[in-house]
Design an enzyme around this catalytic site. Structure first.
Site, PDB file in Angstrom:
ATOM      1  N   ARG A  51      -4.399   4.111   5.445  1.00  0.00           N
ATOM      2  CA  ARG A  51      -3.166   3.392   5.768  1.00  0.00           C
ATOM      3  C   ARG A  51      -2.443   2.817   4.565  1.00  0.00           C
ATOM      4  NH1 ARG A  51      -6.165   3.763   9.775  1.00  0.00           N
ATOM      5  NH2 ARG A  51      -7.713   3.427   8.162  1.00  0.00           N
ATOM      6  N   THR A  52      -3.180   2.119   3.716  1.00  0.00           N
ATOM      7  CA  THR A  52      -2.502   1.394   2.632  1.00  0.00           C
ATOM      8  C   THR A  52      -1.821   2.390   1.695  1.00  0.00           C
ATOM      9  OG1 THR A  52      -4.230  -0.257   2.823  1.00  0.00           O
ATOM     10  CG2 THR A  52      -2.806  -0.405   0.890  1.00  0.00           C
ATOM     11  N   LYS A  80     -14.443   9.600 -17.313  1.00  0.00           N
ATOM     12  CA  LYS A  80     -14.854   9.891 -18.700  1.00  0.00           C
ATOM     13  C   LYS A  80     -15.160   8.607 -19.455  1.00  0.00           C
ATOM     14  CE  LYS A  80     -11.400  13.567 -18.718  1.00  0.00           C
ATOM     15  NZ  LYS A  80     -10.035  13.811 -19.191  1.00  0.00           N
ATOM     16  N   ARG A 101      -5.728  -0.230  -5.744  1.00  0.00           N
ATOM     17  CA  ARG A 101      -6.925  -0.655  -4.993  1.00  0.00           C
ATOM     18  C   ARG A 101      -8.138  -0.402  -5.887  1.00  0.00           C
ATOM     19  NH1 ARG A 101      -8.414   0.789   1.144  1.00  0.00           N
ATOM     20  NH2 ARG A 101      -6.823  -0.830   1.383  1.00  0.00           N
ATOM     21  N   HIS A 129      -6.154  -8.837   0.140  1.00  0.00           N
ATOM     22  CA  HIS A 129      -5.382  -7.633   0.488  1.00  0.00           C
ATOM     23  C   HIS A 129      -4.019  -8.147   0.963  1.00  0.00           C
ATOM     24  CE1 HIS A 129      -4.340  -3.720   1.751  1.00  0.00           C
ATOM     25  NE2 HIS A 129      -5.345  -3.426   2.565  1.00  0.00           N
TER      26      HIS A 129
END
Ligand code: CP
Length: 302
Positions: A51-52, A80, A101, A129
């Site tokens: 969703r986000t 890396k 995120r 959030h």
């Protein structure tokens, strides 16, 4: 809000919440515009999301902007050994705004301190959030007609649930009464309860849902967050403790609405989806309008 990162919901004042919600209502009326033409937004998702990420990307695409980024950090140079600092300083050269995120609490704050472009925290570990909170507030406002004096029951994983933490911090400005329903192991962290107590916000804690169901205006269900447990046995013990079924909704207020940030696992039976009190898929849709409002406000385009 122009040029300002959104790391925690406490970064915004009440009048700024209200501006975002009112702008989101405008975007809901007309979500396809040219406002972001010539702008690039980077979406850096070091943790999975449906969703986000997709609602941020849809928000930008509908406003004629461009999106760059990754949905899986394994495809980025972090595998890396590149540091988060180097990633942010590099990606900032390619965009006007970064949506990020990351599994580490505090990572968004760190990114905002070193980034030359604003950062939107799309979830940092179990911490915050904030864009989810603004869409939750928009959904509460739409379904209840007000944010004031509501009884809000939050059920499930209140310990690790970042959407719960952010929502409590935002709604405490609107004279709520909170019911916190969770297993003892997943209670709301002490620091949030201390903030509520020092602001004289009433709250009740329980392990059973019954009382909360009868009084709630908003029932905010949450998933037990498997990915945050260090002990798999603790997860197994708590994962199926709350399963909302239609029969449990008989004595709830007619205006009560069920929210869930999603994804759902087993905490809401699928038979509830067609109940008129279920609002979680509309809530996810509201995410597009609210994220359009956040992006345009931060870029100073509204
Ligand atoms: N609500 C939410 O954050 O969902 P995703 O994890 O799918 O982005």
């Amino acid at each position: 809000m122009k040029g300002k990162s959104l790391v925690s919901i406490t970064d915004y004042q009440i009048d700024e919440y209200k501006k975002i919600l009112s702008l989101a209502a405008e975007f809901e009326q007309n979500s396809y515009q040219n406002i972001l033409h010539g702008h690039v937004v980077a979406c850096l998702f070091f943790e999975p999301s449906t969703r986000t990420r997709l609602s941020f990307e849809s928000a930008v695409n509908r406003l004629s902007g461009r999106v760059v980024g990754f949905s899986d950090s394994n495809t980025s140079s972090s595998t890396k050994g590149e540091t988060l600092k180097d990633t942010i300083l590099t990606v900032a050269n390619y965009c006007d705004l970064i949506v990020m995120r990351h599994p580490l609490e505090g990572s968004a704050k760190f990114a905002s301190e070193i980034s030359p472009v604003p950062i939107i925290n799309a979830g940092d570990g179990a911490n915050q959030h904030p864009s989810q909170t603004l869409l939750d507030m928009y959904s509460i406002l739409k379904t209840q007609g007000t944010l004031e004096n509501l009884t809000i029951a939050l059920v499930g994983d209140l310990k690790y649930g970042r959407t719960v933490h952010s929502l409590i911090m935002a709604m405490m400005h609107f004279s709520p009464t909170f019911y916190f329903v969770s297993p003892p192991e997943l209670r709301l962290p002490k620091e949030y309860k201390q903030i509520l107590t020092s602001n004289s916000i009433p709250f009740y804690e329980a392990t059973e849902m019954q009382t909360a169901l009868e009084v709630a205006d908003i029932l905010y269900m949450t998933r037990v967050q498997k990915e945050r447990f260090s002990d798999p046995m603790e997860y197994e013990k708590t994962k199926n403790m709350y399963i909302l079924k239609n029969s449990m909704l008989d004595n709830t207020k007619p205006t009560m609405r069920i929210l869930h940030p999603l994804p759902r696992v087993s905490e809401i039976s699928t038979c509830v989806d067609t109940n008129p009190k279920a609002y979680y898929f509309q809530q996810a849709q509201n995410g597009v309008y609210v994220r359009q409002a956040i992006i345009c406000s931060i870029l100073g385009l509204k």
